[in-house]
Design an enzyme around this catalytic site. Sequence first.
Site, PDB file in Angstrom:
ATOM      1  N   SER A 225      -0.546  27.878  59.782  1.00 12.73           N
ATOM      2  CA  SER A 225       0.645  27.128  59.000  1.00 12.73           C
ATOM      3  C   SER A 225       1.250  27.772  57.847  1.00 12.73           C
ATOM      4  CB  SER A 225       0.325  25.646  58.528  1.00 12.73           C
ATOM      5  OG  SER A 225      -0.183  25.102  59.880  1.00 12.73           O
TER       6      SER A 225
ATOM      7  N   HIS B  31       7.925  34.230  71.515  1.00 12.18           N
ATOM      8  CA  HIS B  31       9.183  34.209  70.640  1.00 12.18           C
ATOM      9  C   HIS B  31       9.904  35.505  70.552  1.00 12.18           C
ATOM     10  CE1 HIS B  31      11.540  34.254  67.021  1.00 12.18           C
ATOM     11  NE2 HIS B  31      10.869  32.907  66.685  1.00 12.18           N
TER      12      HIS B  31
ATOM     13  N   HIS C 115       3.698  33.297  71.144  1.00 17.37           N
ATOM     14  CA  HIS C 115       4.138  32.562  69.836  1.00 17.37           C
ATOM     15  C   HIS C 115       3.501  30.883  69.757  1.00 17.37           C
ATOM     16  CE1 HIS C 115       6.180  31.495  66.124  1.00 17.37           C
ATOM     17  NE2 HIS C 115       6.711  30.553  66.870  1.00 17.37           N
TER      18      HIS C 115
ATOM     19  N   SER D  50       7.862  21.605  66.154  1.00 13.09           N
ATOM     20  CA  SER D  50       6.222  21.651  66.039  1.00 13.09           C
ATOM     21  C   SER D  50       5.849  21.255  64.515  1.00 13.09           C
ATOM     22  CB  SER D  50       5.636  23.116  66.414  1.00 13.09           C
ATOM     23  OG  SER D  50       6.585  24.051  65.755  1.00 13.09           O
ATOM     24  N   LEU D  51       6.764  21.650  63.505  1.00 16.44           N
ATOM     25  CA  LEU D  51       6.130  21.440  62.306  1.00 16.44           C
ATOM     26  C   LEU D  51       6.421  19.889  61.933  1.00 16.44           C
ATOM     27  CD1 LEU D  51       4.662  22.876  59.952  1.00 16.44           C
ATOM     28  CD2 LEU D  51       6.873  23.455  58.975  1.00 16.44           C
TER      29      LEU D  51
ATOM     30  N   ARG E 223      14.776  29.145  73.397  1.00 11.23           N
ATOM     31  CA  ARG E 223      13.747  30.342  73.256  1.00 11.23           C
ATOM     32  C   ARG E 223      13.404  30.941  74.885  1.00 11.23           C
ATOM     33  NH1 ARG E 223       9.661  28.767  68.502  1.00 11.23           N
ATOM     34  NH2 ARG E 223      11.290  29.148  66.765  1.00 11.23           N
TER      35      ARG E 223
ATOM     36  N   GLN F  20       7.491  30.374  59.394  1.00  7.44           N
ATOM     37  CA  GLN F  20       8.693  30.619  59.004  1.00  7.44           C
ATOM     38  C   GLN F  20       9.835  29.610  59.482  1.00  7.44           C
ATOM     39  OE1 GLN F  20      10.239  34.451  59.923  1.00  7.44           O
ATOM     40  NE2 GLN F  20       8.294  35.541  59.322  1.00  7.44           N
ATOM     41  N   GLY F  21       9.507  28.946  60.410  1.00  5.67           N
ATOM     42  CA  GLY F  21      10.481  27.842  60.789  1.00  5.67           C
ATOM     43  C   GLY F  21      10.387  26.645  59.673  1.00  5.67           C
ATOM     44  N   GLY F  22      11.058  25.567  59.931  1.00  5.09           N
ATOM     45  CA  GLY F  22      11.157  24.481  59.234  1.00  5.09           C
ATOM     46  C   GLY F  22      10.836  23.135  59.798  1.00  5.09           C
TER      47      GLY F  22
ATOM     48  N   ARG G  72       9.159  24.408  73.864  1.00  8.39           N
ATOM     49  CA  ARG G  72       9.396  23.845  72.574  1.00  8.39           C
ATOM     50  C   ARG G  72      10.628  24.043  71.972  1.00  8.39           C
ATOM     51  NH1 ARG G  72       8.036  25.533  67.195  1.00  8.39           N
ATOM     52  NH2 ARG G  72       7.747  27.607  68.055  1.00  8.39           N
TER      53      ARG G  72
ATOM     54  N   GLU H 236      -1.059  22.027  66.900  1.00  5.68           N
ATOM     55  CA  GLU H 236      -0.922  22.936  67.850  1.00  5.68           C
ATOM     56  C   GLU H 236      -2.026  22.793  68.919  1.00  5.68           C
ATOM     57  OE1 GLU H 236       0.492  27.537  69.435  1.00  5.68           O
ATOM     58  OE2 GLU H 236       0.360  26.871  67.218  1.00  5.68           O
TER      59      GLU H 236
ATOM     60  N   GLU I  66      19.071  25.914  64.555  1.00  7.71           N
ATOM     61  CA  GLU I  66      18.111  27.036  65.110  1.00  7.71           C
ATOM     62  C   GLU I  66      18.498  26.779  66.891  1.00  7.71           C
ATOM     63  OE1 GLU I  66      14.233  26.738  63.962  1.00  7.71           O
ATOM     64  OE2 GLU I  66      14.561  27.193  62.045  1.00  7.71           O
TER      65      GLU I  66
ATOM     66  N   GLY J 277      -4.791  23.460  58.579  1.00 10.13           N
ATOM     67  CA  GLY J 277      -3.295  23.764  58.568  1.00 10.13           C
ATOM     68  C   GLY J 277      -2.499  22.730  58.263  1.00 10.13           C
TER      69      GLY J 277
END
Length: 493
Positions: A53, A238, A336, A376-377, A279, A57-59, A371, A360, A124, A23
């Site tokens: 990964s 999520h 999620h 996380s990314l 979230r 969709q997130g950044g 989170r 993760e 976000e 990933g």
Amino acid sequence: MTEPIAPAPGVAARADVVVVGAGAAGLYAALTAARAGADVLLISATPLAETASYWAQGGLAAALAIDDSPELHLQDTMTAGRDLVRRSAAQVLVDEAPAAVADLEQLGVRFDADRNGNLSLGLEGGHSRRRVVHAGGSTTGRRVVRQLSALVVQDPRIEVWERTRAATLWTDPEDGRCLGVVCENGRAATARATILSTGGTAALWSRTTNPPGSVGIGLMLALHAGAKLADLELVQFHPTAVTGVPGREGFLVTEAIRGEGATLHGPDGERFVEELAPRDEVARAIDRLLTETGADHVGLDMRAVDPNRFPNVVRALRDAGLDPARELIPVSPASHYCMGGVEADLHGRSTVPGLLVVGESACTGLHGANRLASNSLSECFVLGGRAARAGLDEPFRAAPAGPTPAAAAVSIPDRETREALWRDAGLVRTAEGLTRLLDAPHPLVRLIASNALLRTETRGAHCRADFPERDPALDHRHAVVGADGLPAFALWS
């Protein structure tokens, strides 16, 4: 560096670093080590660019705007984490995330930019500033993983074993040091350091946004090697996963869409929650409304959002017969992201010498009890790079004479176990339900239940109906468990 050896049958390969998992974190760790002159073996259970990964969709969250700063990013991370964030881990992330974004650009990742060529920053939930960079709108994971995978394939210092699943971590019987890895097909490798980046556990739950392989295989490998796990009870649900649509059940509609103005509506058509709250708040507000009304979904109104900003989401919805330009999208929460994982320090080192963990699979305490979106990314690259560099400082230890260890059977949960976990350790838990899970056939499910029973409070993503308030005595206390299955709280700073 170590001279790589092409192994004969029954002989282990040898590298400076073995990375298990391809990933974002694993790819970046492999590239970082190779750029430092190391010989790297990358082991991937799937073909490259087909990992979890890839679907992200997130950044990447990073303080890049003029009105932003690492201090503000730190404050938002701490607030979202509900007094359970390990401040030192969060400080590392917010300080080093901007450099990680710049390095990815140097590696050829093209992030979205405005008409003036400046990075386009998204907003976000839980963020007080626009600080999330994307690539291709909601195709960030796909763009980044494709580019890094291409670089890995081209790098002569990196050997890739695709469609190969790690089955056992090879440890020294005398002192427990991790020496390498043995795979299901019998292939084995030794190295200075073994870096696990095998993803999380969210697919243990029956309703999930994750691919089927995210069932904590790396966590079990580490546990069997003697590592400790932490925060297994802290699972983020999520808020906006598509429901009731065959072929798209659990499809994640990125939070960035709500950042661009999408709203949530109950069965009566009215808005009922602040869409950009953290979230855990949004997911539980939806769950509470569904329980009260008996409905099976709420509606996500994307009609005011430019569909060109999120082409893959819009395309996927239309392929499923939903038109976000004309109708509300049926959504409800789904498992999620797991804040818990293998206990690791700020360089990815686990409690087993020679074994490092990133992404993760790892738990540094960065995410606390909830989170912050897109942290996380960023963590994959900040901690992935740190772990690669730390791994090269590990001494090389020759494997003991004799045959390689036998590959262990990988434990995969059955449907009944996944449904039981959703029912008894979903968004709202009770002692009665968690106690039932202590008899589950899957060992990781039993550990999740024991950790959740220990945390007798409601905090962030962990909600106990029988303990609805946060317990200040548990601030910054993390539930840590070893092979004996008995969790205990530890204070992390």
